[in-house]
Design a protein around this motif. Structure first.
Motif, PDB file in Angstrom:
ATOM      1  N   ARG A   1      10.625  41.839 -12.963  1.00 44.81           N
ATOM      2  CA  ARG A   1      11.702  41.145 -12.244  1.00 44.81           C
ATOM      3  C   ARG A   1      11.404  39.656 -12.312  1.00 44.81           C
ATOM      4  O   ARG A   1      10.309  39.255 -12.744  1.00 44.81           O
ATOM      5  N   ASP A   2      12.337  38.816 -11.877  1.00 44.16           N
ATOM      6  CA  ASP A   2      12.132  37.374 -11.992  1.00 44.16           C
ATOM      7  C   ASP A   2      11.043  36.870 -11.059  1.00 44.16           C
ATOM      8  O   ASP A   2      10.253  36.011 -11.421  1.00 44.16           O
ATOM      9  N   GLN A   3      11.022  37.414  -9.833  1.00 42.37           N
ATOM     10  CA  GLN A   3      10.036  36.943  -8.855  1.00 42.37           C
ATOM     11  C   GLN A   3       8.671  37.569  -9.106  1.00 42.37           C
ATOM     12  O   GLN A   3       8.573  38.690  -9.590  1.00 42.37           O
ATOM     13  N   ASP A   4       7.643  36.859  -8.702  1.00 42.75           N
ATOM     14  CA  ASP A   4       6.301  37.422  -8.749  1.00 42.75           C
ATOM     15  C   ASP A   4       6.107  38.426  -7.604  1.00 42.75           C
ATOM     16  O   ASP A   4       6.889  38.474  -6.663  1.00 42.75           O
ATOM     17  N   PHE A   5       5.035  39.196  -7.702  1.00 45.61           N
ATOM     18  CA  PHE A   5       4.643  40.118  -6.635  1.00 45.61           C
ATOM     19  C   PHE A   5       3.303  39.674  -6.058  1.00 45.61           C
ATOM     20  O   PHE A   5       2.534  38.976  -6.715  1.00 45.61           O
ATOM     21  N   HIS A   6       3.007  40.166  -4.846  1.00 48.92           N
ATOM     22  CA  HIS A   6       1.687  39.982  -4.258  1.00 48.92           C
ATOM     23  C   HIS A   6       0.850  41.199  -4.667  1.00 48.92           C
ATOM     24  O   HIS A   6       1.313  42.331  -4.548  1.00 48.92           O
ATOM     25  N   SER A   7      -0.361  40.942  -5.144  1.00 52.81           N
ATOM     26  CA  SER A   7      -1.150  42.061  -5.686  1.00 52.81           C
ATOM     27  C   SER A   7      -1.642  43.005  -4.596  1.00 52.81           C
ATOM     28  O   SER A   7      -2.015  44.137  -4.892  1.00 52.81           O
TER      29      SER A   7
ATOM     30  N   THR B   1      -6.941  48.244   5.754  1.00 49.53           N
ATOM     31  CA  THR B   1      -6.488  47.284   4.734  1.00 49.53           C
ATOM     32  C   THR B   1      -7.446  47.402   3.553  1.00 49.53           C
ATOM     33  O   THR B   1      -8.613  47.742   3.719  1.00 49.53           O
ATOM     34  N   ARG B   2      -6.924  47.105   2.353  1.00 50.66           N
ATOM     35  CA  ARG B   2      -7.803  47.126   1.185  1.00 50.66           C
ATOM     36  C   ARG B   2      -8.614  45.832   1.129  1.00 50.66           C
ATOM     37  O   ARG B   2      -8.202  44.795   1.660  1.00 50.66           O
ATOM     38  N   GLY B   3      -9.757  45.895   0.511  1.00 51.03           N
ATOM     39  CA  GLY B   3     -10.537  44.693   0.231  1.00 51.03           C
ATOM     40  C   GLY B   3     -10.156  44.146  -1.128  1.00 51.03           C
ATOM     41  O   GLY B   3      -9.180  44.603  -1.745  1.00 51.03           O
ATOM     42  N   ASN B   4     -10.904  43.190  -1.599  1.00 47.35           N
ATOM     43  CA  ASN B   4     -10.564  42.602  -2.894  1.00 47.35           C
ATOM     44  C   ASN B   4     -11.799  41.996  -3.553  1.00 47.35           C
ATOM     45  O   ASN B   4     -12.538  41.250  -2.925  1.00 47.35           O
TER      46      ASN B   4
ATOM     47  N   PRO C   1       5.444  55.617  15.839  1.00 47.97           N
ATOM     48  CA  PRO C   1       5.262  54.624  14.767  1.00 47.97           C
ATOM     49  C   PRO C   1       4.877  55.290  13.454  1.00 47.97           C
ATOM     50  O   PRO C   1       4.331  56.381  13.440  1.00 47.97           O
ATOM     51  N   ASP C   2       5.183  54.597  12.362  1.00 47.54           N
ATOM     52  CA  ASP C   2       4.543  54.943  11.097  1.00 47.54           C
ATOM     53  C   ASP C   2       3.069  54.586  11.223  1.00 47.54           C
ATOM     54  O   ASP C   2       2.717  53.492  11.678  1.00 47.54           O
ATOM     55  N   MET C   3       2.198  55.517  10.813  1.00 47.82           N
ATOM     56  CA  MET C   3       0.756  55.204  10.782  1.00 47.82           C
ATOM     57  C   MET C   3       0.431  54.775   9.365  1.00 47.82           C
ATOM     58  O   MET C   3       0.413  55.598   8.453  1.00 47.82           O
ATOM     59  N   ILE C   4       0.202  53.502   9.222  1.00 51.08           N
ATOM     60  CA  ILE C   4       0.120  52.993   7.846  1.00 51.08           C
ATOM     61  C   ILE C   4      -1.147  52.186   7.617  1.00 51.08           C
ATOM     62  O   ILE C   4      -1.902  51.879   8.533  1.00 51.08           O
ATOM     63  N   ARG C   5      -1.347  51.907   6.359  1.00 55.28           N
ATOM     64  CA  ARG C   5      -2.375  50.934   5.989  1.00 55.28           C
ATOM     65  C   ARG C   5      -1.675  49.766   5.320  1.00 55.28           C
ATOM     66  O   ARG C   5      -0.473  49.802   5.093  1.00 55.28           O
ATOM     67  N   ASP C   6      -2.442  48.750   5.008  1.00 56.05           N
ATOM     68  CA  ASP C   6      -1.876  47.622   4.275  1.00 56.05           C
ATOM     69  C   ASP C   6      -2.646  47.514   2.968  1.00 56.05           C
ATOM     70  O   ASP C   6      -3.872  47.503   2.967  1.00 56.05           O
ATOM     71  N   GLY C   7      -1.904  47.456   1.875  1.00 55.95           N
ATOM     72  CA  GLY C   7      -2.569  47.370   0.572  1.00 55.95           C
ATOM     73  C   GLY C   7      -3.224  46.028   0.339  1.00 55.95           C
ATOM     74  O   GLY C   7      -4.118  45.893  -0.495  1.00 55.95           O
ATOM     75  N   SER C   8      -2.796  45.011   1.081  1.00 56.28           N
ATOM     76  CA  SER C   8      -3.403  43.696   0.878  1.00 56.28           C
ATOM     77  C   SER C   8      -4.591  43.514   1.814  1.00 56.28           C
ATOM     78  O   SER C   8      -4.890  44.357   2.646  1.00 56.28           O
ATOM     79  N   THR C   9      -5.251  42.395   1.646  1.00 53.21           N
ATOM     80  CA  THR C   9      -6.542  42.175   2.273  1.00 53.21           C
ATOM     81  C   THR C   9      -6.398  41.200   3.428  1.00 53.21           C
ATOM     82  O   THR C   9      -5.892  40.101   3.234  1.00 53.21           O
TER      83      THR C   9
END
Lengths: 509, 509
Positions: free
Chosen positions: B255-261, A242-245, A441-449
């Motif tokens: 778009r009308d809705q916001d996104f999660h960064s 996951t990414r940090g912030n 499975p898809d081997m993925i990451r998450d862009g959010s924290t």
């Protein structure tokens, strides 16, 4: 950099498993323990949905600091503790103290549940982390149904918390309860770490985890988090990073009071003009961050890693449509996913102190604060990023020769997290996914924290896996949040299969 | 260009007036009508402050489109109509129809008051324009006292609307009421044009003025507006010009809705990044507007005009201190005033749709609207400015190659105004200022826009004067708005003296 190659042993095991699976379906022998578990889960799925409905009905909103909501949250934690005790677990409800609000108000933090089921030294010990609190939701925000009344439409279970995170917590409980109900021996020792403040920053959790490092966590082999989503509607995924912030504020101040643009327009260094120039210096039109040095510590892409991205399923057309975005910055799946998962990004969130309401106010705001954040990836260092951003903004500001004051501050810093995908629990999870879903499975990451993964990994020194159950369109944090009945029920099976695979690997490792 | 030279006759009159003033104080003869009026005003000042307090207590906010506030506003207009009737005026409360809001809501526009007191053909007729509505104000915006409870501290009367414009409206009423109470003959016929939508763009006013050109306004000799401020704390001013204003919105939409960064940061043309670049292209750090061609039609500075600026009193040190501004863009009085009064300026007001609250929200706003305005001066043409700004923003946006949609719109356009300072009412006002304050007024312009001056002058073909009462630090539109008790009371005297001077000039002209 992540090691994602399948080992030869793993490939061999996969082959054998497929062979064994094939043998079963060809000859239909008396069902083994897993088949009985699956049957049980299928037969009792309405009960499982009913329990989810009862949990969704509790407005366990931890974000809005209202005493009524905090009582709901405490009630929710009590319900979960009862449920865990019903499984036969020993449950410690650990007092977590109080939350101090900026206005001086004090609210109780719900107790953190530490639960244990089994302590057989011959079995591996798997710890599940989950949370019972939810984001705020009101029907008038655009929900088609009451957010706190679970409503099933076309196999979709709508309600706040269905996918984030009550559904996954219950799926884990369902898996354990199936073994219990069938009087089957649980192949693993189970621990639960369940909190009620995740949406509010997991207050008090880190301290407890640190305290329990050599207590509750000492016997744990791995920690499972199921608090995010697949990147597809039907294909499961494993998450290994996951990414940090780093969240920044930059304030430009002329004076505390606002000005009238007629009376002062033309003779001031207007704070908004300064701020817009500062924010405009951060990122270019192609999404490239302009802060000097910011990419220096970003891990280079390896050939091995490239293959993982090539192997990941992503229908660009579908993704664009479901996102309602006309055109992304990148045209290929690989570029897109890399910029979501393994490269930093910078987003400007807004401005505090300026005119934000509808209408036409002729104000020169006297003091404004821009807000932006940088998603961090390995091996970016938070304090280096803080220095780079601060120095860059100070340079841009100095060039303007403005008489205003500028203050840069990093309001929040959360590290990125990355797992070693050759760790045992990733292999077990892949096998379980093959068993339940018949696919890799898809081997993925998450862009959010998701700070808890990094906190748990660093503090306990145990290996962490994210094993999500929800589909890409579940809408966590959004209006009309849902979990598909299929994901909830097959997810309960997945956890049961995971227990068995962990046990097998434990004896053979 | 303005004619501001004092005539010889005027200088002589000033001398005689000073002489007469000196004779009075030397021999203390029985007080003349003006001295009695001044005494009356001094003796009844607490009553006048009490009435102002009652008016300030009404939250007559015309800006926020809430039904509750609109009811307050209607109540305010009713209070003023009663007061005018109490003076013996004939009051017509003219229905002004409804305001259509963008969301479909409809709100009543408060009636416009047309009041008349006296119709002696031998007297001049002076019409006073004022407004009863106020800008929004909430204590949490940084007010030290409740904005709707007039509070006196060290001779300062704090409260929303005290200086803009309830105080000046009442000062005019106080002046008339002093004549009435003393049973003195009013030297002029008085008309009142009082509205309740000034802060919201004077809806319906222009139409009424046009309709009444050969009715209510036909007998008017001049129109007095007292809706701005001196440029000093103690020295009165006369105003002969105001800047216009073109208010722009520029919307950028993904778009009308916001996104999660976390989920979308790195792959989007983020609307905020586009908007910040657009807003950053408008004005440089020295206040120079970067829109090509924008200065083309600005009137060149004449030698005569330069002298007026040289003659204007402005203590830069005091002005900087009272403004609480560390450094202005210009160091000389002349440059500073010219950039406030006779050059255009561009201010960025804020952004709608972005995150504006305290705290750290990780949102990518899906649709944002920037707001800025350009103060216009003679001889800028509003439609030319609109084209220049739109083409400039379209050019900047096209260079970004963004997939978002941009929409530029001029939300509001108001012309600049300039008067002929050799008109009769300027002479009368100068004399009245000498009588009350013992000084020559600053001959100034106002950098802000008071569209009504231009509208009244163009529509009625009558000559307009701005005769302000408030001090430079009154903070109209800002937190802690106030009027000094001294300004309010001496201002009431000033209006009374102005009536007499107008009458004298009328008979001698």
């Amino acid at each position: 950099s992540p090691a994602v190659a399948h080992s030869q042993a793993e490939s061999l095991l996969a082959f054998l498993l497929l062979l064994v699976g094939g043998m079963f379906s060809a000859s239909t022998p008396p069902p083994g323990p897993l088949e009985k578990i699956f049957q049980y889960i299928d037969l009792h799925q309405d009960e499982f949905v009913q329990t989810l409905k009862e949990w969704v009905a509790v407005e366990s909103d931890s974000v809005q600091p209202a005493p009524r909501l905090r009582r709901e949250l405490l009630h929710m934690v009590g319900l979960a503790a009862d449920r865990l005790r019903g499984l036969g677990a020993r449950v410690a409800s650990v007092d977590a103290g109080f939350q101090q609000l900026p206005d001086g108000q004090t609210l109780p933090i719900p107790p953190i549940l530490l639960a244990e089921l089994g302590s057989d030294p011959k079995k591996p010990t798997v710890c599940f982390y989950g949370h019972l609190d939810v984001q705020p939701a009101r029907q008038e925000d655009g929900w088609l149904t009451d957010p706190y009344t679970l409503t099933e439409v076309d196999g979709k279970l709508y309600g706040r918390g269905t996918t984030d995170n009550k559904g996954p917590v219950l799926a884990w409980i369902n898996a354990v309860s199936a073994f219990k109900a069938l009087d089957e021996d649980l192949p693993v020792n189970i621990k639960f770490l369940i909190e009620g403040m995740e949406e509010a920053g997991s207050l008090a959790l880190e301290e407890l985890v640190r305290k329990e490092k050599s207590g509750f966590f000492s016997s744990v082999d791995c920690i499972v988090i199921s608090d995010n989503l697949w990147i597809s509607q039907r294909k499961p995924a494993l998450i290994y990073g996951t990414r940090g912030n780093s969240y920044f504020t930059v304030e430009v101040k002329c004076r505390d009071q606002d000005f009238h643009s007629g009376t002062f327009g033309g003779i001031l260094n207007e704070p908004m003009a300064d701020l817009v120039a500062l924010l405009g210096s951060l990122v270019d039109a192609s999404g490239h961050i302009l802060v000097p040095g910011i990419y220096e510590h970003v891990a280079p892409v390896t050939e091995e890693e490239k293959r993982v991205y090539e192997d990941t399923d992503l229908d660009m057309e579908e993704y664009r449509n479901s996102s309602q975005v006309k055109r992304f910055l990148f045209d290929t799946k690989e570029e897109l996913l890399m910029h979501l998962w393994r490269y930093p990004s910078l987003s400007i969130h807004g401005i505090e102190g300026a005119f934000h309401e509808p209408g036409a106010k002729t104000v020169i705001p006297g003091r404004v604060m821009g807000k932006f954040s940088i998603r961090l990836v390995p091996h970016m260092d938070m304090s280096v990023v803080e220095t780079q951003v601060t120095q860059h903004l100070e340079y841009i500001f100095s060039k303007r020769n403005s008489s205003n004051q500028m203050t840069v501050s990093m309001a929040l810093g959360l590290h990125p997290w990355i797992a070693n995908v050759s760790d045992r629990q990733y292999l077990a999870a892949k096998r379980a996914i093959r068993t339940v879903f018949g696919t890799e499975p898809d081997m993925i990451r998450d862009g959010s924290t998701i700070p808890i993964a990094k906190i748990l990994q660093d503090t306990t020194q145990k290996s962490v896996i994210m094993l999500p159950l929800g589909a890409v369109d579940d809408g966590e944090h959004s209006q009309n949040e849902k979990i598909n009945r299929w994901n909830y029920i097959e997810g309960s099976k997945l956890f049961a299969a995971f227990f068995l695979e962990m046990a097998k690997l434990h004896s053979s490792w």
